[in-house]
Design a protein around this motif. Structure first.
Motif, mmCIF file in Angstrom:
data_model
loop_
_atom_site.group_PDB
_atom_site.id
_atom_site.type_symbol
_atom_site.label_atom_id
_atom_site.label_comp_id
_atom_site.label_asym_id
_atom_site.label_seq_id
_atom_site.Cartn_x
_atom_site.Cartn_y
_atom_site.Cartn_z
ATOM 1 N N ARG A 32 0.821 -1.227 0.000
ATOM 2 C CA ARG A 32 0.000 0.000 0.000
ATOM 3 C C ARG A 32 0.848 1.268 0.000
ATOM 4 N NH1 ARG A 32 -2.836 -3.210 3.825
ATOM 5 N NH2 ARG A 32 -1.965 -2.003 5.539
ATOM 6 N N GLN A 33 2.158 1.137 0.079
ATOM 7 C CA GLN A 33 3.044 2.305 0.096
ATOM 8 C C GLN A 33 3.218 2.848 -1.318
ATOM 9 O OE1 GLN A 33 4.029 3.655 2.975
ATOM 10 N NE2 GLN A 33 2.853 2.001 3.911
ATOM 11 N N PRO A 34 3.536 4.124 -1.426
ATOM 12 C CA PRO A 34 3.806 4.691 -2.750
ATOM 13 C C PRO A 34 4.981 3.963 -3.403
ATOM 14 C CG PRO A 34 3.733 6.426 -1.077
ATOM 15 C CD PRO A 34 3.666 5.120 -0.366
ATOM 16 N N SER A 35 4.974 3.897 -4.704
ATOM 17 C CA SER A 35 6.024 3.163 -5.412
ATOM 18 C C SER A 35 7.419 3.716 -5.115
ATOM 19 C CB SER A 35 5.754 3.173 -6.915
ATOM 20 O OG SER A 35 5.734 4.502 -7.396
ATOM 21 N N SER A 36 7.501 5.010 -4.802
ATOM 22 C CA SER A 36 8.806 5.617 -4.535
ATOM 23 C C SER A 36 9.451 5.095 -3.251
ATOM 24 C CB SER A 36 8.671 7.143 -4.452
ATOM 25 O OG SER A 36 7.798 7.504 -3.392
ATOM 26 N N PHE A 41 10.685 0.182 2.071
ATOM 27 C CA PHE A 41 9.916 -0.493 3.112
ATOM 28 C C PHE A 41 10.231 -1.990 3.119
ATOM 29 C CE2 PHE A 41 6.986 1.885 5.634
ATOM 30 C CZ PHE A 41 6.857 3.095 4.989
ATOM 31 N N THR A 42 10.332 -2.575 1.947
ATOM 32 C CA THR A 42 10.675 -3.991 1.851
ATOM 33 C C THR A 42 12.059 -4.232 2.441
ATOM 34 O OG1 THR A 42 9.300 -4.252 -0.116
ATOM 35 C CG2 THR A 42 10.998 -5.918 0.251
ATOM 36 N N MET A 99 12.405 11.137 4.080
ATOM 37 C CA MET A 99 12.838 12.207 3.164
ATOM 38 C C MET A 99 12.223 12.039 1.778
ATOM 39 S SD MET A 99 14.501 14.334 4.891
ATOM 40 C CE MET A 99 15.044 15.354 3.546
ATOM 41 N N THR A 100 12.165 10.811 1.296
ATOM 42 C CA THR A 100 11.569 10.559 -0.014
ATOM 43 C C THR A 100 10.101 10.930 -0.015
ATOM 44 O OG1 THR A 100 13.145 8.778 -0.445
ATOM 45 C CG2 THR A 100 11.138 8.787 -1.767
ATOM 46 N N ARG A 101 9.373 10.535 1.024
ATOM 47 C CA ARG A 101 7.939 10.861 1.089
ATOM 48 C C ARG A 101 7.725 12.358 1.253
ATOM 49 N NH1 ARG A 101 4.208 6.477 3.479
ATOM 50 N NH2 ARG A 101 2.721 7.939 2.627
#
Length: 109
Positions: A32-36, A41-42, A99-101
Motif C-alpha cells: 500500500r506504500q507509494p512506489s517511490s 519499506f521492503t 525524506m523521499t515521502r
C-alpha cells in the motif's frame, strides 16, 4: 545447558509470532506504500528480520559448545553487530523513507 535450551524454546514462541507478523502481515502494508518508497519499506522489513534472527543464533552458541572467553567475545561482537544493523542501519533506511515521502509531498522529488 538444559535450562538454557528450555528458555530458548519458551522465548521462541513470541519471537516466531513477531517474525511471522513482519514477514507476512507487513507485506500487505508494504504494497500500500507509494512506489517511490515501497522498495525501501521492503528492505527495512527484511533488514529487521535478518537482524532479529541474529539474536537467537548468538544465544544458541553457548548451547552448542562455545565456552569461555571465546563465547563471551562471540556474544559481544555478535550482539553489537545485530544492534548496529537493527538500530542504526534501520534508522538510516527510515530516514530515507521519510525524506523521499516528504520530497514527494512537496513536489521536490
Amino acid at each position: 545447558r538444559k535450562t538454557r535450551w528450555k528458555w530458548f524454546g519458551i522465548s521462541c514462541v513470541p519471537y516466531m509470532y513477531l517474525v511471522f507478523t513482519l514477514l507476512l502481515e507487513l507485506g500487505d502494508a508494504t504494497e500500500r506504500q507509494p512506489s517511490s518508497t515501497r522498495g525501501m519499506f521492503t528492505a527495512a522489513r527484511y533488514l529487521t528480520i535478518l537482524s532479529w534472527m541474529m539474536y537467537p543464533a548468538i544465544y544458541v552458541a553457548k548451547c552448542v559448545g562455545l565456552q569461555g572467553s571465546k563465547a563471551v567475545v562471540f556474544e559481544q561482537i555478535g550482539y553489537t553487530a545485530a544492534d548496529i544493523i537493527s538500530k542504526a542501519v534501520f534508522g538510516i533506511v527510515m530516514f530515507n523513507i521519510a525524506m523521499t515521502r516528504t520530497n514527494s509531498i512537496r513536489g521536490t522529488d
